[in-house]
Write an enzyme that holds these catalytic residues in place. Sequence first.
Site, short mmCIF file in Angstrom:
data_model
loop_
_atom_site.label_atom_id
_atom_site.label_comp_id
_atom_site.label_asym_id
_atom_site.label_seq_id
_atom_site.Cartn_x
_atom_site.Cartn_y
_atom_site.Cartn_z
N SER A 119 33.36 42.87 14.92
CA SER A 119 32.83 43.93 15.76
C SER A 119 32.48 43.44 17.16
CB SER A 119 31.59 44.55 15.12
OG SER A 119 30.53 43.61 15.11
N THR A 122 28.23 45.71 16.66
CA THR A 122 27.79 45.21 17.97
C THR A 122 26.77 44.15 17.66
OG1 THR A 122 27.98 47.39 19.01
CG2 THR A 122 26.43 45.88 20.03
N THR A 157 30.11 43.78 22.36
CA THR A 157 30.78 44.52 21.28
C THR A 157 32.25 44.74 21.57
OG1 THR A 157 30.61 46.54 19.95
CG2 THR A 157 30.36 46.81 22.30
N GLY A 207 25.34 50.89 16.35
CA GLY A 207 25.65 52.16 15.69
C GLY A 207 26.39 53.08 16.64
#
Length: 307
Positions: free
Chosen positions: A46, A163, A181, A215
């Site tokens: 990620s 992230t 990220t 998120g």
Amino acid sequence: MPVIVASGNGASALPAGMRILARGGSALDAVEACAKIIEADTTDTSVGRGGKPNVLGEVELDASIVDGTTHRTGAVAALTGYLHPISVARAVMERTPHVFIVGEGAARFAREIGAERTQNLTPSTRKLWVERLRSVGETPSSIRRRTKLLPVVRKTVREERGTVNFLALDRRGDIASAVTTSGWAYKYPGRVGDSPVVGAGNYSDSRYGAAACTGYGELAIRSVTAKTAVDRLAAGMPPDMVARAAIADANELEDAAFNIVVLSPKGVHASATNREGRRYVWMTTQMEEPMLAARIVVRRAARLSRS
Ligand code: ASP
């Protein structure tokens, strides 16, 4: 007392950041050093190298860094081909009259300052991308020939994001924050999330504290979450309540995974989420190893109809 707080996937980097703080180094150096470790770690899909690509198979990276004492900030978005977007973001902050450079301009700037180049798409993330394309009836060559990507993106993007956040407090009482990220997996090319948007996914102010999000980044942009969290700290709300309030704000908007970490100038930290089983991590100079801790869970209440 120096402390670093991070999203759970930042754990492996905390000892290196802590060594910087323990020898009197700055919070800014600590958060950058931590972010670089995760960016180079290909097992984290990620962030950085090994991060998941957009729908066209290009790894577009977003990062931002905030110096909570001077309020200098630097950010890059949709940067391709460089190993350390966080260091390019720091260079934007320290070497340009700007705060945010995106896309081809960000890559051009990275080249100009001699930033380290790399192919961020690894064989294993390429394989995942090809599999995801196949699952929606596409191939790498068919997707590149398409004029309309949106119908495909609607099918390729799911809750596959991630992230890393780092918030640090140093011996002088300076606070800094860094977020980096690869954003939302299989996203529309050029999609930018909250991570490089200062005030949304990342904010710090040495007087009041720091906050950063992971998120569904669109929610953090819509609620200006990190700055709102620091404003709440400034108003005297304790970090755990601040973290809860941020998730409650996100829950009001949509049902999507959302998480926050919060740090006060006294070194008090908290984290909240709207999903079960999520953890964050923290470390002080007194600790040999980082400590993983549960995030407070703030569930989305059934929505009341507004008449
Ligand atoms: N916040 C990131 C973004 O929206 C992704 C994540 O943290 O899951 O790009």
